[in-house]
Motif scaffolding. Sequence first.
Motif, PDB file in Angstrom:
ATOM      1  N   ILE A   1      -9.983 -14.305  -1.624  1.00 56.87           N
ATOM      2  CA  ILE A   1      -9.556 -13.000  -2.143  1.00 56.87           C
ATOM      3  C   ILE A   1      -8.852 -12.203  -1.052  1.00 56.87           C
ATOM      4  CG2 ILE A   1     -10.345 -10.805  -3.114  1.00 56.87           C
ATOM      5  CD1 ILE A   1     -12.669 -12.327  -4.397  1.00 56.87           C
ATOM      6  N   SER A   2      -9.419 -12.224   0.161  1.00 59.91           N
ATOM      7  CA  SER A   2      -8.806 -11.505   1.281  1.00 59.91           C
ATOM      8  C   SER A   2      -7.416 -12.063   1.594  1.00 59.91           C
ATOM      9  CB  SER A   2      -9.690 -11.614   2.527  1.00 59.91           C
ATOM     10  OG  SER A   2     -10.971 -11.078   2.285  1.00 59.91           O
ATOM     11  N   ALA A   3      -7.298 -13.396   1.591  1.00 55.98           N
ATOM     12  CA  ALA A   3      -6.005 -14.025   1.859  1.00 55.98           C
ATOM     13  C   ALA A   3      -4.991 -13.671   0.780  1.00 55.98           C
ATOM     14  CB  ALA A   3      -6.173 -15.539   1.947  1.00 55.98           C
ATOM     15  N   LEU A   4      -5.442 -13.599  -0.466  1.00 57.10           N
ATOM     16  CA  LEU A   4      -4.543 -13.228  -1.561  1.00 57.10           C
ATOM     17  C   LEU A   4      -4.046 -11.797  -1.402  1.00 57.10           C
ATOM     18  CD1 LEU A   4      -3.205 -13.992  -4.214  1.00 57.10           C
ATOM     19  CD2 LEU A   4      -5.313 -13.366  -5.414  1.00 57.10           C
ATOM     20  N   LEU A   5      -4.942 -10.884  -1.015  1.00 57.41           N
ATOM     21  CA  LEU A   5      -4.546  -9.490  -0.795  1.00 57.41           C
ATOM     22  C   LEU A   5      -3.542  -9.367   0.348  1.00 57.41           C
ATOM     23  CD1 LEU A   5      -7.918  -7.561  -1.220  1.00 57.41           C
ATOM     24  CD2 LEU A   5      -5.800  -7.092  -2.459  1.00 57.41           C
ATOM     25  N   ILE A   6      -3.811 -10.062   1.434  1.00 55.77           N
ATOM     26  CA  ILE A   6      -2.896 -10.022   2.580  1.00 55.77           C
ATOM     27  C   ILE A   6      -1.549 -10.623   2.197  1.00 55.77           C
ATOM     28  CG2 ILE A   6      -2.499 -10.898   4.918  1.00 55.77           C
ATOM     29  CD1 ILE A   6      -5.570 -10.733   5.308  1.00 55.77           C
ATOM     30  N   GLY A   7      -1.590 -11.710   1.406  1.00 51.72           N
ATOM     31  CA  GLY A   7      -0.347 -12.315   0.928  1.00 51.72           C
ATOM     32  C   GLY A   7       0.464 -11.360   0.074  1.00 51.72           C
ATOM     33  N   LEU A   8      -0.215 -10.604  -0.797  1.00 53.34           N
ATOM     34  CA  LEU A   8       0.474  -9.609  -1.623  1.00 53.34           C
ATOM     35  C   LEU A   8       1.087  -8.511  -0.763  1.00 53.34           C
ATOM     36  CD1 LEU A   8      -2.051  -9.247  -4.603  1.00 53.34           C
ATOM     37  CD2 LEU A   8       0.247 -10.214  -4.710  1.00 53.34           C
ATOM     38  N   ASP A   9       0.365  -8.096   0.282  1.00 54.73           N
ATOM     39  CA  ASP A   9       0.903  -7.078   1.199  1.00 54.73           C
ATOM     40  C   ASP A   9       2.173  -7.579   1.886  1.00 54.73           C
ATOM     41  OD1 ASP A   9      -1.209  -5.481   0.534  1.00 54.73           O
ATOM     42  OD2 ASP A   9      -2.348  -5.852   2.362  1.00 54.73           O
ATOM     43  N   ILE A  10       2.145  -8.817   2.346  1.00 54.95           N
ATOM     44  CA  ILE A  10       3.319  -9.391   3.007  1.00 54.95           C
ATOM     45  C   ILE A  10       4.490  -9.479   2.031  1.00 54.95           C
ATOM     46  CG2 ILE A  10       4.236 -11.486   4.086  1.00 54.95           C
ATOM     47  CD1 ILE A  10       1.409 -11.965   5.214  1.00 54.95           C
ATOM     48  N   LEU A  11       4.187  -9.846   0.780  1.00 56.42           N
ATOM     49  CA  LEU A  11       5.234  -9.933  -0.242  1.00 56.42           C
ATOM     50  C   LEU A  11       5.884  -8.569  -0.485  1.00 56.42           C
ATOM     51  CD1 LEU A  11       6.737 -11.557  -2.413  1.00 56.42           C
ATOM     52  CD2 LEU A  11       4.835 -11.056  -3.980  1.00 56.42           C
ATOM     53  N   VAL A  12       5.065  -7.515  -0.544  1.00 57.07           N
ATOM     54  CA  VAL A  12       5.600  -6.163  -0.754  1.00 57.07           C
ATOM     55  C   VAL A  12       6.495  -5.755   0.411  1.00 57.07           C
ATOM     56  CG1 VAL A  12       4.988  -3.722  -0.946  1.00 57.07           C
ATOM     57  CG2 VAL A  12       3.708  -5.424  -2.250  1.00 57.07           C
ATOM     58  N   ILE A  13       6.061  -6.061   1.637  1.00 58.02           N
ATOM     59  CA  ILE A  13       6.873  -5.720   2.820  1.00 58.02           C
ATOM     60  C   ILE A  13       8.213  -6.443   2.770  1.00 58.02           C
ATOM     61  CG2 ILE A  13       7.016  -5.931   5.332  1.00 58.02           C
ATOM     62  CD1 ILE A  13       3.943  -5.607   5.383  1.00 58.02           C
ATOM     63  N   VAL A  14       8.189  -7.736   2.440  1.00 53.09           N
ATOM     64  CA  VAL A  14       9.430  -8.510   2.352  1.00 53.09           C
ATOM     65  C   VAL A  14      10.335  -7.947   1.256  1.00 53.09           C
ATOM     66  CG1 VAL A  14      10.401 -10.773   1.794  1.00 53.09           C
ATOM     67  CG2 VAL A  14       8.392 -10.611   3.275  1.00 53.09           C
ATOM     68  N   LEU A  15       9.753  -7.623   0.095  1.00 49.31           N
ATOM     69  CA  LEU A  15      10.545  -7.044  -0.994  1.00 49.31           C
ATOM     70  C   LEU A  15      11.180  -5.723  -0.574  1.00 49.31           C
ATOM     71  CD1 LEU A  15       8.318  -7.680  -4.153  1.00 49.31           C
ATOM     72  CD2 LEU A  15      10.596  -8.612  -3.716  1.00 49.31           C
ATOM     73  N   ALA A  16      10.413  -4.903   0.141  1.00 48.90           N
ATOM     74  CA  ALA A  16      10.946  -3.614   0.596  1.00 48.90           C
ATOM     75  C   ALA A  16      12.126  -3.817   1.540  1.00 48.90           C
ATOM     76  CB  ALA A  16       9.846  -2.811   1.283  1.00 48.90           C
ATOM     77  N   ILE A  17      11.986  -4.753   2.471  1.00 51.21           N
ATOM     78  CA  ILE A  17      13.058  -5.006   3.443  1.00 51.21           C
ATOM     79  C   ILE A  17      14.300  -5.585   2.770  1.00 51.21           C
ATOM     80  CG2 ILE A  17      13.689  -6.442   5.432  1.00 51.21           C
ATOM     81  CD1 ILE A  17      10.787  -6.110   6.412  1.00 51.21           C
ATOM     82  N   VAL A  18      14.086  -6.429   1.760  1.00 49.19           N
ATOM     83  CA  VAL A  18      15.216  -7.069   1.073  1.00 49.19           C
ATOM     84  C   VAL A  18      15.891  -6.115   0.090  1.00 49.19           C
ATOM     85  CG1 VAL A  18      15.862  -8.898  -0.547  1.00 49.19           C
ATOM     86  CG2 VAL A  18      14.302  -9.399   1.345  1.00 49.19           C
ATOM     87  N   LEU A  19      15.093  -5.354  -0.671  1.00 50.54           N
ATOM     88  CA  LEU A  19      15.638  -4.543  -1.756  1.00 50.54           C
ATOM     89  C   LEU A  19      16.137  -3.169  -1.306  1.00 50.54           C
ATOM     90  CD1 LEU A  19      13.062  -5.296  -4.608  1.00 50.54           C
ATOM     91  CD2 LEU A  19      15.323  -6.305  -4.278  1.00 50.54           C
ATOM     92  N   PHE A  20      15.494  -2.588  -0.295  1.00 47.10           N
ATOM     93  CA  PHE A  20      15.846  -1.220   0.064  1.00 47.10           C
ATOM     94  C   PHE A  20      17.301  -1.057   0.506  1.00 47.10           C
ATOM     95  CE2 PHE A  20      15.998   2.503   2.907  1.00 47.10           C
ATOM     96  CZ  PHE A  20      15.639   3.467   1.976  1.00 47.10           C
ATOM     97  N   PRO A  21      17.897  -2.007   1.234  1.00 51.96           N
ATOM     98  CA  PRO A  21      19.310  -1.835   1.584  1.00 51.96           C
ATOM     99  C   PRO A  21      20.219  -1.638   0.368  1.00 51.96           C
ATOM    100  CG  PRO A  21      18.352  -3.543   2.951  1.00 51.96           C
ATOM    101  CD  PRO A  21      17.313  -3.167   1.941  1.00 51.96           C
ATOM    102  N   PHE A  22      19.884  -2.242  -0.788  1.00 51.10           N
ATOM    103  CA  PHE A  22      20.689  -2.045  -1.986  1.00 51.10           C
ATOM    104  C   PHE A  22      20.511  -0.629  -2.543  1.00 51.10           C
ATOM    105  CE2 PHE A  22      19.946  -6.611  -1.723  1.00 51.10           C
ATOM    106  CZ  PHE A  22      21.248  -7.098  -1.861  1.00 51.10           C
ATOM    107  N   LEU A  23      19.271  -0.101  -2.477  1.00 53.78           N
ATOM    108  CA  LEU A  23      19.042   1.281  -2.869  1.00 53.78           C
ATOM    109  C   LEU A  23      19.738   2.237  -1.911  1.00 53.78           C
ATOM    110  CD1 LEU A  23      15.201   1.136  -3.649  1.00 53.78           C
ATOM    111  CD2 LEU A  23      17.055   1.317  -5.320  1.00 53.78           C
ATOM    112  N   TRP A  24      19.722   1.885  -0.644  1.00 50.00           N
ATOM    113  CA  TRP A  24      20.295   2.712   0.415  1.00 50.00           C
ATOM    114  C   TRP A  24      21.790   2.941   0.187  1.00 50.00           C
ATOM    115  CZ3 TRP A  24      18.118   5.003   4.712  1.00 50.00           C
ATOM    116  CH2 TRP A  24      18.952   5.321   5.783  1.00 50.00           C
ATOM    117  N   LYS A  25      22.475   1.888  -0.303  1.00 51.03           N
ATOM    118  CA  LYS A  25      23.925   1.975  -0.495  1.00 51.03           C
ATOM    119  C   LYS A  25      24.309   2.765  -1.740  1.00 51.03           C
ATOM    120  CE  LYS A  25      24.748  -2.463   1.781  1.00 51.03           C
ATOM    121  NZ  LYS A  25      25.167  -3.862   1.602  1.00 51.03           N
ATOM    122  N   ASP A  26      23.330   3.001  -2.622  1.00 52.43           N
ATOM    123  CA  ASP A  26      23.647   3.676  -3.890  1.00 52.43           C
ATOM    124  C   ASP A  26      24.060   5.129  -3.648  1.00 52.43           C
ATOM    125  OD1 ASP A  26      23.883   4.383  -6.464  1.00 52.43           O
ATOM    126  OD2 ASP A  26      21.719   4.494  -6.861  1.00 52.43           O
TER     127      ASP A  26
END
Length: 218
Positions: A193-218
């Motif tokens: 369960i702990s590993a799954l939570l940490i994995g979800l946190d890492i996924l959110v960070i990666v999504l933020a880094i990947v997606l935010f530049p597209f929002l930034w350009k809007d």
Amino acid sequence: MGNPVFILLKKDFLLELRQQHTFFGILLYVASTIFVLYLAMGQPESTVYNGIFWMIQLFVCVNAVAKSFLQESRGRMLYFFSITSPVSFIIAKLIYSTVVMLLMVLLSLILFRILLGNPIEHYLKFIGIACLGGISLSLVFTLMAAIAAKAQQNAAIMAILGFPLIIPQLLLLIRLSKSAFGEVFREGALLQISALLIGLDILVIVLAIVLFPFLWKD
């Protein structure tokens, strides 16, 4: 020229110091909510205690993290666009929101122990789980706040987008924190369960880094 992430972090904390009414307003919200719960139910048993704790963290996170983006005016965002990269900006916001949420979690733990008692058998474990949960909640809602900030600064959009994403994390956190109240789990379950939570946190960070530049350009 210093590290842009550090400079942006310093800016956010200096603004927090200058606009203390917002921070203390959230502190008052946390303290008053827990005090009302104490008046209403005294010292609840462990299952209710656990559920109430995480519900309060959820709503505190919405209030604490929303302002990280929603307080930024369009003119200020255009200025940041000209002086820094979107990746540095979103990383600074993620760190800032995480620090603020960890402070709220620790305050909640203190007030819960003072007012609602301590049915927890393994308190250090519960503190660790609470901090992990605070980080998870802050990461998700920071990303949602970034999206909401581009939608006419509508905080309601952040809640609408965030709650479906946060429900699985909340269920995992509630399940995981039951171990601190003495519930027995099969071998390896807590680690999974702990590993799954940490994995979800890492996924959110990666999504933020990947997606935010597209929002930034809007």
